[in-house]
Design a protein around this motif. Sequence first.
Motif, short mmCIF file in Angstrom:
data_model
loop_
_atom_site.label_atom_id
_atom_site.label_comp_id
_atom_site.label_asym_id
_atom_site.label_seq_id
_atom_site.Cartn_x
_atom_site.Cartn_y
_atom_site.Cartn_z
N THR A 71 8.59 6.94 17.08
CA THR A 71 9.14 5.42 17.15
C THR A 71 9.19 4.89 15.59
O THR A 71 10.21 4.62 14.98
N GLU A 72 8.25 5.31 14.98
CA GLU A 72 8.15 4.91 13.46
C GLU A 72 8.90 6.02 12.51
O GLU A 72 9.52 5.50 11.68
N LEU A 73 9.15 7.30 13.16
CA LEU A 73 9.94 8.01 12.37
C LEU A 73 11.41 7.32 12.63
O LEU A 73 12.22 7.51 11.85
N LYS A 74 11.69 6.97 13.82
CA LYS A 74 12.88 6.60 14.15
C LYS A 74 13.33 5.29 12.93
O LYS A 74 14.52 5.44 12.83
N ARG A 75 12.40 4.38 13.12
CA ARG A 75 12.59 3.35 12.21
C ARG A 75 13.01 3.51 10.78
O ARG A 75 13.82 3.23 10.12
N ILE A 76 12.15 4.80 10.40
CA ILE A 76 12.30 5.22 8.96
C ILE A 76 13.55 5.46 8.45
O ILE A 76 14.44 5.31 7.80
N LYS A 77 14.17 6.67 9.50
CA LYS A 77 15.23 7.32 9.44
C LYS A 77 16.60 6.14 9.55
O LYS A 77 17.65 6.09 8.87
N ALA A 78 16.54 5.05 10.59
CA ALA A 78 17.36 3.99 10.74
C ALA A 78 17.56 3.19 9.46
O ALA A 78 18.65 3.00 8.79
N ASN A 79 16.34 3.03 8.77
CA ASN A 79 16.18 2.15 7.41
C ASN A 79 16.93 3.05 6.47
O ASN A 79 17.83 2.57 5.63
N VAL A 129 19.38 5.09 6.58
CA VAL A 129 20.90 5.22 7.05
C VAL A 129 21.60 3.87 6.52
O VAL A 129 22.44 3.88 5.77
N ALA A 130 20.93 2.66 6.88
CA ALA A 130 21.22 1.59 6.43
C ALA A 130 21.25 1.26 4.95
O ALA A 130 22.30 0.93 4.22
N GLN A 131 19.97 1.80 4.23
CA GLN A 131 20.06 1.81 2.75
C GLN A 131 20.99 2.43 2.21
O GLN A 131 21.85 2.08 1.18
N ILE A 132 21.45 3.72 2.75
CA ILE A 132 22.47 4.57 2.07
C ILE A 132 24.06 3.87 2.25
O ILE A 132 24.70 4.11 1.46
N SER A 133 24.00 3.53 3.45
CA SER A 133 25.29 2.77 3.78
C SER A 133 25.55 1.45 2.88
O SER A 133 26.67 1.48 2.50
N ASP A 134 24.39 0.94 2.56
CA ASP A 134 24.63 -0.34 1.96
C ASP A 134 24.84 0.30 0.25
O ASP A 134 25.50 -0.66 -0.41
N TYR A 135 24.31 1.11 0.02
CA TYR A 135 24.38 1.68 -1.37
C TYR A 135 25.97 2.02 -1.77
O TYR A 135 26.39 1.84 -2.56
#
Length: 187
Positions: A69-77, A79-85
């Motif tokens: 779950t923690e690994l999923k949260r990190i990966k999702a973050n 993805v969001a940071q790269i998309s925002d960038y």
Amino acid sequence: MTQLYALTGKLAELQGMADTDDEGLKEALQHAMDEIQGEFEVKADNIVMLRRNLESDVTAIETEIERLTELKRIKANSVAQISDYLRRNMEAANLKSIKRPLFTVTLALGKEKVIVDNEGAVPDELTSVKTSIAPDKNAIAAKLKEIREHNEAVRKRMAAGEDAEHELIEEPAYAHLERGDSSIRIK
């Protein structure tokens, strides 16, 4: 080794036969019941050990779920940071679309959303009401127990010969008490 339910059946059968006046038979039955109870206890030990192994498996699985779950949260973050960038840089470069052989990236306008600054000033016709009604099970249980205790007391008086049937309280049709499964405690 005999299965637990078979031991239980044998023990119950012997207990049913133990109601006899023959002392020799009683002693033989008691000896047989003691042997079966010994086997029963060994089987119970084995079951408790199996249960403990399964509990440790559950704990290990829960730990792995937390880790994943923690690994999923990190990966999702990420993805969001790269998309925002990418979005911020496309906005800064005033690029509306990037066409590549494998994909096309399009900068779309964000959806308009309402920000309510003062909820009290919103007209009633622009609001919705949410209501939640749920039975208070603790209060219902207390009432049902009260009725049961009252009726038990009245029935005892009636069994003693008193005419008290008119004092019985009718049990409600909207709920009833039901005993859950028994449980075991292992310390």
